[in-house]
Scaffold this motif. Structure first.
Motif, short mmCIF file in Angstrom:
data_model
loop_
_atom_site.label_atom_id
_atom_site.label_comp_id
_atom_site.label_asym_id
_atom_site.label_seq_id
_atom_site.Cartn_x
_atom_site.Cartn_y
_atom_site.Cartn_z
N LEU A 97 40.14 37.12 45.76
CA LEU A 97 41.50 37.61 45.54
C LEU A 97 41.83 37.63 44.05
O LEU A 97 42.42 38.59 43.56
N LEU A 98 41.43 36.62 43.32
CA LEU A 98 41.68 36.58 41.88
C LEU A 98 41.00 37.74 41.19
O LEU A 98 41.60 38.41 40.35
N GLU A 99 39.75 38.02 41.55
CA GLU A 99 39.02 39.15 40.95
C GLU A 99 39.71 40.47 41.26
O GLU A 99 39.81 41.34 40.39
N ILE A 100 40.18 40.63 42.49
CA ILE A 100 40.87 41.87 42.86
C ILE A 100 42.19 42.00 42.11
O ILE A 100 42.54 43.08 41.63
N LYS A 101 42.92 40.91 41.99
CA LYS A 101 44.18 40.94 41.23
C LYS A 101 43.92 41.34 39.78
O LYS A 101 44.67 42.14 39.19
N GLN A 102 42.85 40.79 39.20
CA GLN A 102 42.52 41.12 37.80
C GLN A 102 42.12 42.60 37.68
O GLN A 102 42.52 43.28 36.73
N ALA A 103 41.34 43.08 38.62
CA ALA A 103 40.93 44.49 38.59
C ALA A 103 42.13 45.40 38.73
O ALA A 103 42.26 46.40 38.01
N ALA A 104 43.04 45.06 39.63
CA ALA A 104 44.25 45.86 39.83
C ALA A 104 45.11 45.84 38.57
O ALA A 104 45.59 46.89 38.12
N SER A 118 44.20 45.34 35.52
CA SER A 118 43.57 46.08 34.41
C SER A 118 43.79 47.58 34.53
O SER A 118 43.75 48.30 33.54
N GLN A 119 44.05 48.05 35.75
CA GLN A 119 44.33 49.47 35.96
C GLN A 119 45.82 49.74 36.15
O GLN A 119 46.22 50.85 36.50
N ARG A 120 46.61 48.70 35.95
CA ARG A 120 48.07 48.78 36.11
C ARG A 120 48.45 49.26 37.51
O ARG A 120 49.30 50.13 37.69
N LEU A 121 47.77 48.68 38.51
CA LEU A 121 48.03 48.99 39.91
C LEU A 121 48.44 47.72 40.64
O LEU A 121 48.08 46.62 40.23
N THR A 122 49.17 47.90 41.72
CA THR A 122 49.41 46.76 42.59
C THR A 122 48.10 46.46 43.32
O THR A 122 47.21 47.33 43.41
N VAL A 123 47.98 45.27 43.86
CA VAL A 123 46.79 44.92 44.63
C VAL A 123 46.68 45.87 45.83
O VAL A 123 45.59 46.37 46.14
N GLU A 157 47.68 48.99 46.17
CA GLU A 157 47.22 50.32 45.76
C GLU A 157 45.76 50.28 45.34
O GLU A 157 44.99 51.18 45.64
N TRP A 158 45.36 49.22 44.66
CA TRP A 158 43.96 49.08 44.26
C TRP A 158 43.06 49.05 45.50
O TRP A 158 42.03 49.71 45.55
N VAL A 159 43.48 48.30 46.52
CA VAL A 159 42.70 48.20 47.76
C VAL A 159 42.67 49.56 48.47
O VAL A 159 41.61 49.99 48.95
N ARG A 160 43.81 50.26 48.53
CA ARG A 160 43.83 51.58 49.17
C ARG A 160 42.85 52.53 48.48
O ARG A 160 42.08 53.24 49.13
N GLN A 161 42.87 52.53 47.14
CA GLN A 161 41.96 53.41 46.40
C GLN A 161 40.49 53.01 46.62
O GLN A 161 39.63 53.87 46.78
N ALA A 162 40.22 51.72 46.65
CA ALA A 162 38.85 51.25 46.88
C ALA A 162 38.37 51.66 48.27
O ALA A 162 37.22 52.10 48.44
N LEU A 163 39.24 51.56 49.25
CA LEU A 163 38.87 51.97 50.61
C LEU A 163 38.65 53.47 50.69
O LEU A 163 37.72 53.94 51.37
N ARG A 164 39.48 54.26 50.00
CA ARG A 164 39.28 55.72 49.99
C ARG A 164 37.94 56.09 49.37
O ARG A 164 37.22 56.96 49.88
N LYS A 165 37.61 55.42 48.25
CA LYS A 165 36.32 55.69 47.60
C LYS A 165 35.15 55.32 48.51
O LYS A 165 34.17 56.06 48.62
N ALA A 166 35.25 54.19 49.18
CA ALA A 166 34.19 53.74 50.09
C ALA A 166 34.05 54.71 51.26
O ALA A 166 32.94 55.06 51.66
N ARG A 167 35.17 55.16 51.78
CA ARG A 167 35.14 56.10 52.90
C ARG A 167 34.54 57.44 52.48
O ARG A 167 33.76 58.04 53.22
N ALA A 168 34.86 57.89 51.28
CA ALA A 168 34.33 59.17 50.78
C ALA A 168 32.82 59.09 50.55
O ALA A 168 32.12 60.09 50.66
N ALA A 169 32.33 57.90 50.25
CA ALA A 169 30.90 57.73 49.99
C ALA A 169 30.08 57.69 51.27
O ALA A 169 28.87 57.89 51.24
N GLU A 170 30.73 57.44 52.40
CA GLU A 170 30.03 57.38 53.68
C GLU A 170 29.66 58.78 54.14
O GLU A 170 30.45 59.70 54.00
N PRO A 171 28.47 58.95 54.71
CA PRO A 171 28.11 60.27 55.24
C PRO A 171 29.05 60.63 56.39
O PRO A 171 29.37 59.78 57.22
#
Length: 84
Positions: free
Chosen positions: A14-21, A23-28, A30-44
């Protein structure tokens, strides 16, 4: 419609995710939503078996073919005739 998703993380994750969010000036969230979208897009989107079945079915049919110059010429002539 929106649905709440609950995810359990250990404190370090959680601390790492908060720091990543941050650093991009995002809420946790929104950061998670974007990460999930990227992961879903990478799936065949389709399994290999499905793709192979489609290719095999398509190969059963005959399609018009020609060299590229002929095809491009016919395409250009078709576009010119449409603009009349």
């Amino acid at each position: 419609m929106s649905t709440r998703l609950q995810v359990v993380l250990d404190d370090e994750e959680l601390l790492e995710i908060k720091q990543a969010a941050a650093s991009q000036r995002l809420t946790v969230a929104e950061w998670v939503r974007q990460a999930l979208r990227k992961a879903r897009a990478a799936e065949p989107r389709y399994l290999a078996e499905h793709k192979l079945r489609v290719v095999r079915e398509s190969a059963q049919f005959g399609y018009p073919t020609a060299n590229i110059e002929t095809l491009l010429g016919e395409t250009a002539r078709g576009r010119l005739s449409e603009s009349d």
